[in-house]
Design an enzyme around this catalytic site. Structure first.
Site, mmCIF file in Angstrom:
data_model
loop_
_atom_site.group_PDB
_atom_site.id
_atom_site.type_symbol
_atom_site.label_atom_id
_atom_site.label_comp_id
_atom_site.label_asym_id
_atom_site.label_seq_id
_atom_site.Cartn_x
_atom_site.Cartn_y
_atom_site.Cartn_z
ATOM 1 C CB SER A 260 -0.955 0.011 1.194
ATOM 2 O OG SER A 260 -2.058 -0.833 0.949
ATOM 3 C CE LYS B 64 -4.639 1.770 -0.658
ATOM 4 N NZ LYS B 64 -3.989 0.500 -0.317
ATOM 5 C CB SER C 64 -4.308 1.695 3.806
ATOM 6 O OG SER C 64 -3.506 1.302 2.734
#
Length: 436
Positions: A65, A68, A128
């Site tokens: 993640s 992101k 997230s």
């Protein structure tokens, strides 16, 4: 004779092993042994991108993640250009809803659910949420495939040399079935590239800190299905590991079974901001403990020093020569502090360096840029930087302290005559000197 042979043998042994010890000493001097328990790691200055520590930092690895950060960057870029507004309404697609049902971290977006860009941004940066991320990506680019192409183009533009994105979330593409973007390969990013992305995120868009430093939010606040969401960056104040390192206010964690536990962090203490990255640590706790090692090392051993203050002159470079002006020189000063991150006690090893604009010509107004000031390091360390573009951000503009008007034609004519006569006499003098 035997004694001489012993002495000679000893000298030969010393000659052979001395370079080896010298090499060890040089390596030890260049970088501390922090024993970072991670597949890769890096620690940098958040102003100039100076690398303070690195371990396997160029190997592309799955970032999970931390991907992101790029989605966040592109959202902020669209906001900055006015193409997107915080109160724009985003409608959750089949894909976003599918991730909301069973896509890792999520806020359970219903099919057709409508949320503002800002709500989804908080869900992505704090919690997230994969469904919120895809909803943003599709809203910006029409499809995640199109958005991923934007991500890869931006990575090249930012100087990320190993990064390749295949999803907007870092979610493994091979687990997305029919929703997998039509992009080759899986997502990978080196620790150095993660540091470059983190650097650009907080420097190009300082408002990103507002999102990334928020310890918890309430999604759908005041509605029947309200969700309290803690930030997965547990090093933020008030969270589980909030006391490990003071000043942590970002940026992004990431975890998959293949990637391990990753973390791109930033913290500020005493006016000094650092960025660290760890990839492939063994557990959730370890990604924070290894980050602590990096940040503690940085804050304990380095400091930010102002070599020259704003509005001050650089010794030996108090003026800049100009052409076609009523005056032939203009007094110059620094626009802001020349701040340099350095090892503690090494201030005397840094010297300011002045680079004037290639051509300085009147008229010049007060505050006009006439060049820039950087620095030279004269010590033994072999410091490197993320890239030249980021390194240049540590430079400071040199500006004119007063106006200089353009000279008239008559003044310029007589100035040329004087220069010509001076050149002739200088040549005669040099010729006479050559005779003797």
């Amino acid at each position: 004779m035997k004694q001489h042979r012993k002495v000679l043998s000893l000298l030969i042994i010393v000659a052979l092993i001395f370079p080896f010890f010298g090499s060890l000493q040089q390596k030890a001097f260049a970088q501390a042994n922090l024993d970072i328990q991670a597949k890769s790691a890096i620690l940098i200055d958040a102003i100039s991108g100076k690398i303070l520590y690195e371990q396997n930092a160029d190997e592309p690895l799955p970032p999970a993640s931390m991907t992101k950060m790029m989605t966040e960057y592109l959202v902020l870029e669209e906001i900055a250009t006015g193409k997107l507004k915080w109160d724009d309404v985003v409608t959750a697609s089949d894909y976003a809803h599918w991730l909301g049902v069973g896509g890792g971290s999520r806020v359970f977006l219903a099919l057709g659910e409508k949320r503002t860009v800002k709500e989804l941004m908080y869900a992505m940066t704090v919690y997230s949420a994969n469904d919120a991320t895809v909803a943003l990506a599709e809203h910006l680019a029409g499809s995640e495939t199109n958005f991923v192409q934007m991500m890869n183009e931006k990575a090249k533009e930012l100087g990320m040399t190993t990064a390749h994105f295949s999803t907007s979330t870092g979610y493994p593409k091979d687990e997305l079935g029919q929703y997998a973007p039509a992009v080759e390969g899986e997502t990978v990013m080196s620790a150095k590239d993660a540091a470059i992305l983190g650097w650009h995120l907080i420097n190009d868009y300082p408002e990103s800190i507002e999102f990334n430093s928020t310890p918890r939010i309430k999604f759908r606040e005041g509605e029947p299905n309200e969700m309290p969401l803690p930030n997965f960056n547990f090093m933020l104040p008030g969270l589980v590991y909030g006391n490990l390192v003071q000043g942590v206010d970002g940026i992004k964690t990431g975890h998959t079974s293949k990637a391990g536990y990753n973390f791109t962090a930033t913290a500020m203490q005493n006016g000094m901001r650092l960025i660290s990255v760890v990839q492939g640590t063994a557990s959730e706790k370890e990604r924070f403990m290894q980050t602590k090692k990096l940040l503690d090392y940085g804050f304990a051993n380095f400091e930010v020093v102002d070599l020259i203050k704003a509005k001050e002159k650089v010794p030996g470079f108090e003026t800049a020569k100009i052409e076609k002006g009523k005056e032939t020189e203009v007094p110059v000063v620094l626009k802001k502090n020349l701040s340099v991150l350095m090892k503690k006690g090494e201030k005397d090893l840094y010297k300011p360096v002045v680079i004037y604009n290639e051509k300085l010509e009147a008229p010049i107004k007060s505050q006009d840029r006439v060049g820039y000031v950087t620095f030279e390091y004269t010590g033994k360390e072999k410091y490197t930087y993320l890239n030249e573009t980021i390194q240049a951000k540590g430079n400071v503009d040199l500006i004119a302290e007063e106006d200089v008007e353009k000279a008239g034609a008559i003044r310029l004519f007589f100035r040329k005559v004087i220069q010509l006569i001076g050149g002739i006499f200088s040549g005669i003098v040099d010729g006479i000197k050559g005779l003797f």
